[in-house]
Design a protein around this motif. Structure first.
Motif, PDB file in Angstrom:
ATOM      1  N   UNK A 208       0.824  -1.214   0.000  1.00 30.99           N
ATOM      2  CA  UNK A 208       0.000   0.000   0.000  1.00 30.99           C
ATOM      3  C   UNK A 208       0.857   1.264   0.000  1.00 30.99           C
ATOM      4  N   UNK A 209       1.916   1.277   0.818  1.00 34.07           N
ATOM      5  CA  UNK A 209       2.807   2.437   0.825  1.00 34.07           C
ATOM      6  C   UNK A 209       3.463   2.649  -0.523  1.00 34.07           C
ATOM      7  N   UNK A 210       3.875   1.552  -1.163  1.00 34.66           N
ATOM      8  CA  UNK A 210       4.484   1.649  -2.494  1.00 34.66           C
ATOM      9  C   UNK A 210       3.476   2.175  -3.504  1.00 34.66           C
ATOM     10  N   UNK A 211       2.253   1.662  -3.447  1.00 36.83           N
ATOM     11  CA  UNK A 211       1.234   2.076  -4.418  1.00 36.83           C
ATOM     12  C   UNK A 211       0.955   3.572  -4.310  1.00 36.83           C
ATOM     13  N   UNK A 212       0.713   4.049  -3.090  1.00 40.38           N
ATOM     14  CA  UNK A 212       0.385   5.458  -2.912  1.00 40.38           C
ATOM     15  C   UNK A 212       1.604   6.365  -3.080  1.00 40.38           C
ATOM     16  N   UNK A 213       2.760   5.933  -2.560  1.00 37.08           N
ATOM     17  CA  UNK A 213       3.924   6.809  -2.536  1.00 37.08           C
ATOM     18  C   UNK A 213       4.806   6.747  -3.758  1.00 37.08           C
ATOM     19  N   UNK A 214       5.024   5.543  -4.307  1.00 31.81           N
ATOM     20  CA  UNK A 214       5.952   5.377  -5.427  1.00 31.81           C
ATOM     21  C   UNK A 214       5.242   5.343  -6.772  1.00 31.81           C
ATOM     22  N   UNK A 215       4.100   4.667  -6.823  1.00 29.17           N
ATOM     23  CA  UNK A 215       3.398   4.516  -8.092  1.00 29.17           C
ATOM     24  C   UNK A 215       2.507   5.705  -8.416  1.00 29.17           C
ATOM     25  N   UNK A 216       1.661   6.101  -7.469  1.00 27.18           N
ATOM     26  CA  UNK A 216       0.615   7.074  -7.760  1.00 27.18           C
ATOM     27  C   UNK A 216       1.038   8.512  -7.479  1.00 27.18           C
ATOM     28  N   UNK A 217       1.709   8.759  -6.344  1.00 24.89           N
ATOM     29  CA  UNK A 217       2.003  10.126  -5.925  1.00 24.89           C
ATOM     30  C   UNK A 217       2.826  10.923  -6.944  1.00 24.89           C
ATOM     31  N   UNK A 218       3.890  10.362  -7.532  1.00 28.63           N
ATOM     32  CA  UNK A 218       4.655  11.142  -8.523  1.00 28.63           C
ATOM     33  C   UNK A 218       3.818  11.561  -9.730  1.00 28.63           C
ATOM     34  N   UNK A 219       2.887  10.701 -10.154  1.00 30.39           N
ATOM     35  CA  UNK A 219       2.027  11.032 -11.291  1.00 30.39           C
ATOM     36  C   UNK A 219       1.087  12.200 -10.948  1.00 30.39           C
ATOM     37  N   UNK A 220       0.504  12.124  -9.762  1.00 30.48           N
ATOM     38  CA  UNK A 220      -0.385  13.207  -9.327  1.00 30.48           C
ATOM     39  C   UNK A 220       0.404  14.496  -9.163  1.00 30.48           C
ATOM     40  N   UNK A 221       1.583  14.400  -8.577  1.00 24.38           N
ATOM     41  CA  UNK A 221       2.438  15.571  -8.372  1.00 24.38           C
ATOM     42  C   UNK A 221       2.760  16.238  -9.703  1.00 24.38           C
ATOM     43  N   UNK A 222       3.124  15.432 -10.697  1.00 24.09           N
ATOM     44  CA  UNK A 222       3.476  15.975 -12.009  1.00 24.09           C
ATOM     45  C   UNK A 222       2.284  16.689 -12.647  1.00 24.09           C
ATOM     46  N   UNK A 223       1.103  16.071 -12.567  1.00 26.97           N
ATOM     47  CA  UNK A 223      -0.090  16.684 -13.162  1.00 26.97           C
ATOM     48  C   UNK A 223      -0.484  17.963 -12.434  1.00 26.97           C
ATOM     49  N   UNK A 224      -0.314  17.985 -11.110  1.00 26.01           N
ATOM     50  CA  UNK A 224      -0.634  19.190 -10.341  1.00 26.01           C
ATOM     51  C   UNK A 224       0.318  20.321 -10.704  1.00 26.01           C
ATOM     52  N   UNK A 225       1.604  20.005 -10.872  1.00 23.92           N
ATOM     53  CA  UNK A 225       2.576  21.032 -11.244  1.00 23.92           C
ATOM     54  C   UNK A 225       2.307  21.568 -12.644  1.00 23.92           C
ATOM     55  N   UNK A 226       1.905  20.685 -13.557  1.00 17.83           N
ATOM     56  CA  UNK A 226       1.560  21.121 -14.919  1.00 17.83           C
ATOM     57  C   UNK A 226       0.359  22.047 -14.881  1.00 17.83           C
ATOM     58  N   UNK A 227      -0.665  21.647 -14.103  1.00 13.42           N
ATOM     59  CA  UNK A 227      -1.872  22.467 -13.998  1.00 13.42           C
ATOM     60  C   UNK A 227      -1.560  23.804 -13.339  1.00 13.42           C
ATOM     61  N   UNK A 228      -0.665  23.791 -12.349  1.00  5.45           N
ATOM     62  CA  UNK A 228      -0.299  25.029 -11.673  1.00  5.45           C
ATOM     63  C   UNK A 228       0.466  25.967 -12.577  1.00  5.45           C
TER      64      UNK A 228
END
Length: 412
Positions: A208-228
């Motif tokens: 679960x930690x890997x899924x949220x932190x390694x797999x999903x979080x970087x993708x969300x972070x990148x999209x948020x930075x692009x949107x910002x």
């Protein structure tokens, strides 16, 4: 021998557990047959402590030894002072201050690396070993601890399952267990719990930690930075919300996984290290959350900062209104907690946020008591309380993550 081919950071890699379980075999066999091999346990702990220091960071090991010597001198000097029947407040404050000076210097050096503060004793686990030392000094002052056995104290400070990230045990509780072997029936039960916590830790951290932190979080972070960067207001809001929830889940499962590993290995070693988490996201208010989240740290801050400041302020009559006293105590408590995490604005704001949240919560509790006949109390209100508390906590974790700083610099 060079161990750099494998990450030996505590509980950081599944390979770590292979070495760990091999090292635990003599301890497990001994405890099962009613014997505690204290010398082997000490060697085992010291070996694993020094293996986590990289070969090119051998100075961490030297720093640990120097730090231990300093803390031992402070503790035993203060113990000697108390045995003489003396109890000057300024001597107590001096002992506590001296014991936390190395940690303060490390925090300042981390926040301002260009300062190059000489003599910084930086090593993995300095925070938690400092908490243990301060705890012992404070309980010596209270008279709760009258003797400190050197061997037991060193084992307490260097107990490697909890060395790097807690949970924070108490000296008196640890001392009752570290010299004796549990009865076989009790130890068999402990082995069952240890195995359960170990696999639960694997689920939390490596799945679960890997899924949220390694797999999903970087993708969300990148999209948020692009949107910002594109000034996409509504789109950024949705990605920021997704980041908030994802980071909160990652933080919980990663940290709770570490804590479960620490408790599990402690149980294998016949030591009942206290649990650190108790379903924190089911809390109905922010105060209950802190009674469920990182509990050993929360209780440490409560007992040794909040309560002591409160007693001091009451004795000196600094506040006439007890409500104001508790509010100031909360602000002090969470400011210290924020500074402990790091000398960065978002850690300090995180601490202030929780202090204000608890103060507001106390106002609400007092209001409910006065109007309990007019306010509904049912399953819906309970679920609503959990929902509101969960979102308040997740927003605080968004602050804690420092991601808002990344967005800000992305806009600049």
């Amino acid at each position: 021998m060079n161990f750099n081919f494998i990450n030996l950071q505590p509980y950081g890699n599944p390979h770590y557990f292979i070495y760990l379980m091999i090292g635990l075999i003599p301890i497990i066999l001994g405890l099962y047959h009613g014997h505690r091999f204290k010398i082997y346990e000490c060697i085992f702990s010291v070996v694993f402590l020094f293996l986590v220091f990289d070969a090119d960071k051998w100075q961490q090991g030297v720093s640990l030894i120097i730090y231990l010597l300093i803390e031992l001198v402070i503790t035993y000097c203060y113990l000697y002072y108390r045995k003489k029947g003396k109890n000057k407040t300024w001597v107590f404050y001096l002992a506590v201050f001296l014991s936390i000076v190395p940690l303060i210097m490390v925090k300042v050096q981390t926040a301002f690396p260009k300062a190059k503060i000489p003599g910084v004793l930086a090593f993995l686990g300095i925070s938690y070993i400092t908490f243990k030392t301060v705890q012992v000094i404070m309980e010596i002052r209270d008279g709760a601890i009258k003797e400190v056995n050197l061997g037991t104290y060193l084992r307490f400070l260097l107990f490697f399952p909890t060395f790097s990230s807690g949970p924070i045990d108490r000296y008196r509780r640890f001392a009752k267990e570290c010299d004796i072997a549990p009865k076989r029936d009790q130890y068999v039960n402990d082995l069952g719990l240890a195995t359960r916590y170990l696999f639960q830790g694997f689920l939390y951290k490596f799945v679960l930690g890997w899924f949220f932190g390694t797999y999903w979080l970087p993708r969300i972070s990148r999209m948020a930075l692009i949107a910002g960067t594109a000034n996409g207001g509504l789109k950024l809001s949705w990605w920021l919300l997704a980041y908030m929830y994802c980071y909160s889940m990652y933080l919980f499962f990663d940290f709770a996984g570490y804590s479960l590993f620490a408790v599990s290995i402690s149980y294998f070693m016949g030591i009942h290290t206290p649990m650190n988490f108790n379903k924190p996201f089911l809390s109905q208010n922010i105060k209950e959350f802190w009674n469920r989240w990182h509990m050993t740290l929360s209780f440490w801050f409560r007992d040794y900062i909040y309560m002591r400041f409160t007693f001091f302020a009451m004795k000196k009559k600094l506040f006439k209104n007890p409500v104001r006293l508790s509010q100031v105590a909360y602000l002090l408590l969470f400011l210290v907690m924020g500074f402990w995490h790091g000398l960065t604005w978002y850690y300090i704001v995180y601490g202030l946020f929780h202090a204000i949240a608890i103060i507001i919560n106390d106002y609400w509790i007092r209001y409910k008591k006065k109007h309990k006949d007019k306010l509904p109390s049912n399953k819906f209100t309970k679920c609503l309380s959990i929902f509101v508390t969960f979102n308040v906590v997740c927003f605080s974790f968004l602050i804690f993550s420092g991601f808002l700083s990344q967005l800000w610099f992305g806009w600049m």
